[in-house]
Design a protein around this motif. Sequence first.
Motif, PDB file in Angstrom:
ATOM      1  N   UNK A   1       0.988  -1.261  -0.046  1.00  0.00           N
ATOM      2  CA  UNK A   1       0.078   0.180   0.036  1.00  0.00           C
ATOM      3  C   UNK A   1       0.814   1.268  -0.051  1.00  0.00           C
ATOM      4  N   UNK A   2       1.711   1.154  -0.933  1.00  0.00           N
ATOM      5  CA  UNK A   2       2.651   2.673  -0.936  1.00  0.00           C
ATOM      6  C   UNK A   2       3.011   2.617  -2.548  1.00  0.00           C
ATOM      7  N   UNK A   3       3.673   3.687  -2.575  1.00  0.00           N
ATOM      8  CA  UNK A   3       3.877   4.206  -4.072  1.00  0.00           C
ATOM      9  C   UNK A   3       5.174   3.711  -4.505  1.00  0.00           C
ATOM     10  N   UNK A   4       5.157   2.672  -5.375  1.00  0.00           N
ATOM     11  CA  UNK A   4       6.365   1.958  -5.909  1.00  0.00           C
ATOM     12  C   UNK A   4       7.490   2.708  -6.390  1.00  0.00           C
ATOM     13  N   UNK A   5       6.897   3.691  -7.494  1.00  0.00           N
ATOM     14  CA  UNK A   5       7.646   4.452  -8.272  1.00  0.00           C
ATOM     15  C   UNK A   5       7.970   5.974  -7.798  1.00  0.00           C
ATOM     16  N   UNK A   6       8.820   6.901  -8.015  1.00  0.00           N
ATOM     17  CA  UNK A   6       8.479   8.102  -7.598  1.00  0.00           C
ATOM     18  C   UNK A   6       7.411   8.784  -8.487  1.00  0.00           C
ATOM     19  N   UNK A   7       6.577   9.491  -7.603  1.00  0.00           N
ATOM     20  CA  UNK A   7       5.577  10.290  -8.428  1.00  0.00           C
ATOM     21  C   UNK A   7       5.573  11.659  -7.705  1.00  0.00           C
ATOM     22  N   UNK A   8       5.472  12.680  -8.581  1.00  0.00           N
ATOM     23  CA  UNK A   8       5.528  13.958  -8.049  1.00  0.00           C
ATOM     24  C   UNK A   8       4.071  14.352  -7.493  1.00  0.00           C
ATOM     25  N   UNK A   9       4.007  15.271  -6.507  1.00  0.00           N
ATOM     26  CA  UNK A   9       2.693  15.484  -5.326  1.00  0.00           C
ATOM     27  C   UNK A   9       2.091  16.776  -6.096  1.00  0.00           C
ATOM     28  N   UNK A  10       2.846  17.302  -7.123  1.00  0.00           N
ATOM     29  CA  UNK A  10       2.295  18.731  -7.299  1.00  0.00           C
ATOM     30  C   UNK A  10       1.523  18.706  -8.587  1.00  0.00           C
ATOM     31  N   UNK A  11       0.752  19.856  -8.484  1.00  0.00           N
ATOM     32  CA  UNK A  11      -0.244  19.973  -9.449  1.00  0.00           C
ATOM     33  C   UNK A  11       0.346  19.968 -10.938  1.00  0.00           C
ATOM     34  N   UNK A  12       1.571  20.885 -11.159  1.00  0.00           N
ATOM     35  CA  UNK A  12       2.461  20.542 -12.349  1.00  0.00           C
ATOM     36  C   UNK A  12       3.572  19.980 -11.918  1.00  0.00           C
TER      37      UNK A  12
END
Length: 552
Positions: free
Chosen positions: A229-240
């Motif tokens: 239940x976690x993010x496996x790959x780096x994902x940006x948290x920002x709108x852009x």
Amino acid sequence: MPKSFYLFSFGILLFCFSCQTKNPNSIESDLIIYGGTSAAITAAVQAKKMGKSVIVVSPDIHLGGLSAGGLGFTDTGDKSVIGGLAREFYHRIYMHYQSEDSWKWQKKDEYGNVGQGTPAIDGNARTMWIFEPHAAEKVFEDFVSEYEIQVYRDEWLDRGKGVQLENGKIIAITTLSGKTFNGKMFIDATYEGDLMAAAGVSYHVGRESNETYGETWNGVQFGVFQHRHYFYEPISPYLIPGDPSSGLLPEISDAQLAENGTGDNKVQAYNFRMCLSQHPDNRLPFPKPEGYDPARYELLARVFETGWDETFDKFDPIPNLKTDTNNHGPFSTDYIGKNYDYPEATYEERKAIIKEHENYQKGLMYFLANDPKVPEKVRNEMNKWGLAKDEFTDNGNWPHQIYVREARRLIGDYVMTEHDVLGAKQVPQPIGMGSYALDSHNIQRIVTAEGFVQNEGDIGVKPKEPYSISYGTIIPKKQECENLLVAVCVSSSHTAFGSIRMEPVFMILGQSAATAAALAIDADLAVQDLPYEKLQERLKTDGQVMVLEERL
């Protein structure tokens, strides 16, 4: 005046008193149970079996809590330590599904019989561990009918001034409707612990620090990935993506992350355990909730872009082509971080929190079934499912019980910790057993120091073997209250409660609490002064499993 006149006058007075109607809003019983959960009903049955009068004061209309509210893929652990009335419940489920009439949408021999660790249908033990919500509710209603249990439904404790205390005991509780329930003993069988809190006993909300009880898995647990239940790959948290000045996507917190092991007032995420159907004649399309905004689920769209493909991993099969659908993955049905206020919130505030959870989860399902940002194969598969037409029929086919995984927890003379659950110490005065992992769902979704999104709080540490649960976990300190037992919000740390908090265990503790209450009434003792040997003897007689040597 002649003597005959006085006798006549006294007789008239007695007649007048005898003709007075009792106050219909004042009800009396040996035992008052507050709550409509599975623990409440097993407690009531046990009280009746021991010859005590009992009243269930239930804020819920539907009985059984999560067991009848969508959690049909039972979290059991080692089933051999589930005895007493809890096992009787699962036996009755087994008997329900022995009838061909119970298989309306699927043939019995086509059911996959998949359970957690053992087959769903255990023919040798004549128990069944996987079931539809309406089947569970029927079993609880059958208990109520057969044992002639008086249930007052939709009765909400007046949490401000509805608990009357005298000399260290609860004398009566009053609900918002104005009814007063007088009793010798009281059991709090709610998920929230409202009665114990209103009675003024000690309790805790949130995670303790690891220092509090010398634990390892309490407090903040960032970077601990024991489930998927976690993010496996780096994902940006920002709108852009990559641009902090653009602001955060929805459903991400801007809170600063504390050091691992630090305590806080946060609680693990809640969701609804949806009962979905894949039978064309028994499914309804996922509704578009009021105020639906697909941007709310942009983070999930980014998860799909990484190639993640576990959407249906927790569509656990239950009879009649249905599923008990639970949270799974980095962005799912758990509404992370939006329930911190729930344990102490007013009824109206809780209602709003529950509604927001419902809108979030309904929106999620609509998004998965319809949005072009969702992979086509996922949308196609999702549209084979829908809300089950024959479940929760008075609530728009939506579960009537939110999954309150954790709220308040009693602080009694004995506090169960991970040391008890993981077998590092011997538990005193056992009254039942647990066996599930230390299981906490995520508690926060934050931005890492590297500028990516990540979840925090999910743990899953399995004990080597089943463990005993102490009588001390269900009773307050004597100086705080002498006639209250707590069957759900037990005295335990956040980590230990993560294992204890399973529906079979709540049924076990409900039965044990009622047993102690009945014995304490008979001996005219405070629950803290009840000789454990008497309690142990009666629990054994009634089939409760308390230590490993007794496992079934």
